[in-house]
Design a protein around this motif. Structure first.
Motif, PDB file in Angstrom:
ATOM      1  N   GLY A  85      -4.668  13.320  -0.633  1.00 48.41           N
ATOM      2  CA  GLY A  85      -4.702  13.856  -2.007  1.00 48.41           C
ATOM      3  C   GLY A  85      -4.799  12.721  -3.012  1.00 48.41           C
ATOM      4  N   PHE A  86      -4.000  11.688  -2.804  1.00 50.93           N
ATOM      5  CA  PHE A  86      -4.014  10.570  -3.745  1.00 50.93           C
ATOM      6  C   PHE A  86      -5.347   9.823  -3.676  1.00 50.93           C
ATOM      7  CE2 PHE A  86      -3.069   6.535  -5.629  1.00 50.93           C
ATOM      8  CZ  PHE A  86      -2.274   6.891  -6.704  1.00 50.93           C
ATOM      9  N   LEU A  87      -5.860   9.703  -2.448  1.00 49.21           N
ATOM     10  CA  LEU A  87      -7.170   9.054  -2.285  1.00 49.21           C
ATOM     11  C   LEU A  87      -8.225   9.824  -3.092  1.00 49.21           C
ATOM     12  CD1 LEU A  87      -9.175   7.107  -0.939  1.00 49.21           C
ATOM     13  CD2 LEU A  87      -9.323   8.736   0.962  1.00 49.21           C
ATOM     14  N   ALA A  88      -8.183  11.166  -2.978  1.00 45.35           N
ATOM     15  CA  ALA A  88      -9.162  11.976  -3.720  1.00 45.35           C
ATOM     16  C   ALA A  88      -8.996  11.758  -5.220  1.00 45.35           C
ATOM     17  CB  ALA A  88      -8.991  13.457  -3.380  1.00 45.35           C
ATOM     18  N   ALA A  89      -7.742  11.698  -5.689  1.00 43.12           N
ATOM     19  CA  ALA A  89      -7.505  11.493  -7.125  1.00 43.12           C
ATOM     20  C   ALA A  89      -8.045  10.138  -7.559  1.00 43.12           C
ATOM     21  CB  ALA A  89      -6.014  11.603  -7.428  1.00 43.12           C
ATOM     22  N   SER A  90      -7.881   9.117  -6.708  1.00 46.28           N
ATOM     23  CA  SER A  90      -8.371   7.803  -7.143  1.00 46.28           C
ATOM     24  C   SER A  90      -9.898   7.766  -7.120  1.00 46.28           C
ATOM     25  CB  SER A  90      -7.748   6.661  -6.328  1.00 46.28           C
ATOM     26  OG  SER A  90      -7.891   6.892  -4.969  1.00 46.28           O
ATOM     27  N   LEU A  91     -10.516   8.516  -6.199  1.00 40.20           N
ATOM     28  CA  LEU A  91     -11.987   8.555  -6.198  1.00 40.20           C
ATOM     29  C   LEU A  91     -12.499   9.304  -7.433  1.00 40.20           C
ATOM     30  CD1 LEU A  91     -12.747   9.151  -2.408  1.00 40.20           C
ATOM     31  CD2 LEU A  91     -13.178   7.077  -3.740  1.00 40.20           C
ATOM     32  N   GLY A  92     -11.804  10.373  -7.809  1.00 41.79           N
ATOM     33  CA  GLY A  92     -12.196  11.119  -9.012  1.00 41.79           C
ATOM     34  C   GLY A  92     -12.090  10.247 -10.249  1.00 41.79           C
ATOM     35  N   THR A  93     -11.002   9.504 -10.341  1.00 42.44           N
ATOM     36  CA  THR A  93     -10.798   8.608 -11.482  1.00 42.44           C
ATOM     37  C   THR A  93     -11.895   7.548 -11.525  1.00 42.44           C
ATOM     38  OG1 THR A  93      -8.439   8.952 -11.358  1.00 42.44           O
ATOM     39  CG2 THR A  93      -9.167   6.980 -12.525  1.00 42.44           C
ATOM     40  N   ALA A 133      -9.221   0.282  -0.570  1.00 42.65           N
ATOM     41  CA  ALA A 133      -8.011  -0.037   0.184  1.00 42.65           C
ATOM     42  C   ALA A 133      -7.274   1.250   0.578  1.00 42.65           C
ATOM     43  CB  ALA A 133      -7.101  -0.946  -0.648  1.00 42.65           C
ATOM     44  N   TYR A 134      -7.232   2.227  -0.345  1.00 41.25           N
ATOM     45  CA  TYR A 134      -6.576   3.502  -0.009  1.00 41.25           C
ATOM     46  C   TYR A 134      -7.353   4.234   1.081  1.00 41.25           C
ATOM     47  CZ  TYR A 134      -3.709   2.958  -4.218  1.00 41.25           C
ATOM     48  OH  TYR A 134      -2.834   2.504  -5.173  1.00 41.25           O
ATOM     49  N   LEU A 135      -8.689   4.132   1.001  1.00 45.97           N
ATOM     50  CA  LEU A 135      -9.525   4.781   2.017  1.00 45.97           C
ATOM     51  C   LEU A 135      -9.204   4.204   3.397  1.00 45.97           C
ATOM     52  CD1 LEU A 135     -11.986   6.696   2.468  1.00 45.97           C
ATOM     53  CD2 LEU A 135     -13.416   4.669   2.347  1.00 45.97           C
ATOM     54  N   VAL A 136      -9.126   2.872   3.459  1.00 44.28           N
ATOM     55  CA  VAL A 136      -8.794   2.245   4.748  1.00 44.28           C
ATOM     56  C   VAL A 136      -7.374   2.657   5.153  1.00 44.28           C
ATOM     57  CG1 VAL A 136      -8.532   0.052   5.970  1.00 44.28           C
ATOM     58  CG2 VAL A 136     -10.336   0.315   4.271  1.00 44.28           C
ATOM     59  N   ALA A 137      -6.447   2.689   4.186  1.00 45.86           N
ATOM     60  CA  ALA A 137      -5.048   3.018   4.509  1.00 45.86           C
ATOM     61  C   ALA A 137      -4.936   4.397   5.150  1.00 45.86           C
ATOM     62  CB  ALA A 137      -4.192   2.952   3.249  1.00 45.86           C
ATOM     63  N   VAL A 138      -5.618   5.403   4.604  1.00 47.61           N
ATOM     64  CA  VAL A 138      -5.442   6.751   5.172  1.00 47.61           C
ATOM     65  C   VAL A 138      -6.104   6.894   6.537  1.00 47.61           C
ATOM     66  CG1 VAL A 138      -5.231   7.894   2.910  1.00 47.61           C
ATOM     67  CG2 VAL A 138      -7.441   7.813   4.040  1.00 47.61           C
ATOM     68  N   THR A 139      -6.999   5.973   6.876  1.00 48.13           N
ATOM     69  CA  THR A 139      -7.648   6.095   8.190  1.00 48.13           C
ATOM     70  C   THR A 139      -6.952   5.248   9.260  1.00 48.13           C
ATOM     71  OG1 THR A 139      -9.162   4.337   7.566  1.00 48.13           O
ATOM     72  CG2 THR A 139      -9.941   6.586   7.213  1.00 48.13           C
ATOM     73  N   ARG A 187       1.417   2.700  11.296  1.00 45.49           N
ATOM     74  CA  ARG A 187       2.145   2.837  10.022  1.00 45.49           C
ATOM     75  C   ARG A 187       2.172   1.514   9.267  1.00 45.49           C
ATOM     76  NH1 ARG A 187       5.223   7.193   8.491  1.00 45.49           N
ATOM     77  NH2 ARG A 187       6.300   5.859   6.997  1.00 45.49           N
ATOM     78  N   LEU A 188       2.295   0.426  10.067  1.00 43.04           N
ATOM     79  CA  LEU A 188       2.391  -0.895   9.431  1.00 43.04           C
ATOM     80  C   LEU A 188       1.080  -1.234   8.711  1.00 43.04           C
ATOM     81  CD1 LEU A 188       4.007  -3.496   8.989  1.00 43.04           C
ATOM     82  CD2 LEU A 188       2.934  -4.395  11.080  1.00 43.04           C
ATOM     83  N   ARG A 189      -0.030  -0.993   9.437  1.00 44.88           N
ATOM     84  CA  ARG A 189      -1.340  -1.273   8.814  1.00 44.88           C
ATOM     85  C   ARG A 189      -1.530  -0.414   7.567  1.00 44.88           C
ATOM     86  NH1 ARG A 189      -5.166  -2.996  13.328  1.00 44.88           N
ATOM     87  NH2 ARG A 189      -4.139  -4.972  13.735  1.00 44.88           N
ATOM     88  N   ALA A 190      -1.203   0.877   7.688  1.00 41.63           N
ATOM     89  CA  ALA A 190      -1.372   1.797   6.544  1.00 41.63           C
ATOM     90  C   ALA A 190      -0.556   1.280   5.370  1.00 41.63           C
ATOM     91  CB  ALA A 190      -0.925   3.202   6.929  1.00 41.63           C
ATOM     92  N   ARG A 192       6.556   5.677  -6.133  1.00 39.36           N
ATOM     93  CA  ARG A 192       6.683   5.984  -4.686  1.00 39.36           C
ATOM     94  C   ARG A 192       6.127   4.845  -3.852  1.00 39.36           C
ATOM     95  NH1 ARG A 192       3.441  11.493  -4.204  1.00 39.36           N
ATOM     96  NH2 ARG A 192       4.152  12.549  -6.087  1.00 39.36           N
ATOM     97  N   ARG A 193       6.376   3.632  -4.255  1.00 34.45           N
ATOM     98  CA  ARG A 193       5.650   2.547  -3.601  1.00 34.45           C
ATOM     99  C   ARG A 193       6.048   2.338  -2.152  1.00 34.45           C
ATOM    100  NH1 ARG A 193       8.517   0.445  -7.562  1.00 34.45           N
ATOM    101  NH2 ARG A 193      10.271  -0.951  -7.106  1.00 34.45           N
ATOM    102  N   ARG A 194       7.192   2.892  -1.703  1.00 30.85           N
ATOM    103  CA  ARG A 194       7.563   2.689  -0.294  1.00 30.85           C
ATOM    104  C   ARG A 194       6.749   3.585   0.634  1.00 30.85           C
ATOM    105  NH1 ARG A 194      10.028  -1.302  -1.091  1.00 30.85           N
ATOM    106  NH2 ARG A 194      11.774  -1.527  -2.515  1.00 30.85           N
ATOM    107  N   ARG A 195       6.197   4.682   0.103  1.00 28.85           N
ATOM    108  CA  ARG A 195       5.478   5.627   0.971  1.00 28.85           C
ATOM    109  C   ARG A 195       3.988   5.322   0.990  1.00 28.85           C
ATOM    110  NH1 ARG A 195       7.165  11.249  -1.153  1.00 28.85           N
ATOM    111  NH2 ARG A 195       8.632  10.215  -2.527  1.00 28.85           N
ATOM    112  N   PRO A 196       3.340   5.437   2.150  1.00 24.94           N
ATOM    113  CA  PRO A 196       1.882   5.213   2.185  1.00 24.94           C
ATOM    114  C   PRO A 196       1.148   6.343   1.460  1.00 24.94           C
ATOM    115  CG  PRO A 196       2.702   5.841   4.363  1.00 24.94           C
ATOM    116  CD  PRO A 196       3.902   5.758   3.477  1.00 24.94           C
ATOM    117  N   VAL A 197      -0.080   6.057   1.033  1.00 26.82           N
ATOM    118  CA  VAL A 197      -0.833   7.085   0.295  1.00 26.82           C
ATOM    119  C   VAL A 197      -1.357   8.160   1.244  1.00 26.82           C
ATOM    120  CG1 VAL A 197      -1.648   5.807  -1.711  1.00 26.82           C
ATOM    121  CG2 VAL A 197      -2.880   5.629   0.457  1.00 26.82           C
ATOM    122  N   GLY A 198      -1.565   9.357   0.698  1.00 29.15           N
ATOM    123  CA  GLY A 198      -2.156  10.454   1.475  1.00 29.15           C
ATOM    124  C   GLY A 198      -3.567  10.736   0.999  1.00 29.15           C
TER     125      GLY A 198
END
Ligand code: HEC
Length: 300
Positions: free
Chosen positions: A112-120, A25-31, A35-38, A104-110
């Motif tokens: 960096g966060f996507l990379a952290a979630s993939l690492g996890t 979901a984060y991967l789709v969000a960053v692509t 803004r609404l879709r993200a 930070r739930r109001r802000r969309p993910v970037g």
């Protein structure tokens, strides 16, 4: 039936299933350009992430329960600690990411966060692989039909033991493997490949028995390590004040000869494709283990 030790393997499916959904979901969000879709995809990711983190914490807690309640057969330690470390790390990482997102739930993910979630996710999947593949499928831990891990084949490649307990763990694994191969040939059809596998394990067992014969002092290293305040006390009745008759070095050297002869007998039977001889030799060898454990390891 639900037992304390089977809660962990039941729970782990939830974070393992949810964490990839969060990462996707984060991967789709960053692509997404819009803004609404993200924001919507980010919300989906956050939901899956928080759920994964909660279940991961529960799975890790029950993992510690299982680790404590199960008896760990010798020779599995390294993978036990890799799995425990990976599990605690994965749960801590997921929980930290979830807390970050909740803050930070109001802000969309970037990215960096996507990379952290993939690492996890990578840590989580590796830990799951160790648990499912190495500890359960291969070693039979917590599996009744695998004698709760005591019948698991070796996890280490044949080689020089690093100490007394490593030698014990290796012998357990090699002898279990021979026993299992012999048992398979009693139930199924005897095959060359199975005899060859049994011969390989018998040869590895012989190597360890010879090592034990050359290093009867290895046992006292455990005692000394314990006296220096490191490691558990050795499970042995000989600690402190042993007399001539029960000097552990003499005892170990004597038994090492019995084990070495037993291993050579196993090897000869496996090489000559003698199934009855193999079964008898495996039983005799195990009786040698039992004899020393009764007289040295558990003597009151
Ligand atoms: C010379 C006596 C002796 C013989 C022979 C012997 N053991 Fe042991 N074994 C011990 C002692 C003593 C311990 C306890 C060591 C400790 O707790 O520090 C032990 C511990 C073990 C452990 C636990 C290791 C661990 O990591 O805690 C296993 C597994 C084991 N033995 C398997 C075997 C098998 C299999 C055989 C036969 C092939 C065998 N042993 C033969 C004395 C022996």
């Amino acid at each position: 039936m639900v037992r304390l030790v089977t809660v962990h393997p039941a729970l782990v499916h939830l974070p393992i299933g949810l964490a990839p959904i969060a990462a996707l979901a984060y991967l789709v969000a960053v692509t997404r350009r819009s803004r609404l879709r993200a924001a919507r995809w980010t919300f989906a990711g956050d939901f899956a992430l928080v759920a994964a983190a909660l279940f991961a914490l529960a799975a890790a807690a029950f993992g510690l329960v299982s680790s404590d309640l199960l008896d760990w057969s010798g020779g599995l330690d390294r993978w036990r600690w890799i799995h425990l470390g990976g599990g605690v790390a994965a749960a801590a990482l997921l929980a930290s990411l979830a807390v970050l997102r909740l803050a930070r739930r109001r802000r969309p993910v970037g990215r960096g966060f996507l990379a952290a979630s993939l690492g996890t996710l990578a840590v989580l999947l590796f830990t799951g692989w160790v648990g499912g593949e190495v500890l359960v499928y291969y070693a039979g831990m917590a599996v009744r039909g695998g004698a709760l891990g005591t019948l698991s084949p070796p996890l280490e490649k044949p080689g020089t033991p690093s100490g007394f307990k490593d030698a014990m763990g290796r012998m357990r694994g090699e002898l279990s493997a021979v026993t299992a191969e012999a048992q398979r040939m009693v139930v199924e059809h005897p095959r060359d490949a199975t005899f060859n596998a049994a011969a390989g394990h018998a040869a590895a067992l012989e190597q360890v028995a010879d090592w034990l014969g050359e290093h009867p002092e290895s046992f006292e290293k455990i005692e000394r390590k314990h006296e220096r305040g490191r490691g558990r006390p050795p499970e042995v009745a000989l600690v402190g004040g042993h007399d001539e008759a029960t000097d552990p070095e003499v005892e170990i050297a004597n038994y090492a000869v019995i084990l070495g002869d037993g291993a050579r007998e196993l090897l000869a039977a496996a090489r000559s494709h003698d199934l009855m001889g193999l079964s008898l030799a495996a039983g005799r060898l195990r009786a040698g283990c039992a004899g020393c454990h009764e007289s040295v390891r558990w003597r009151p």
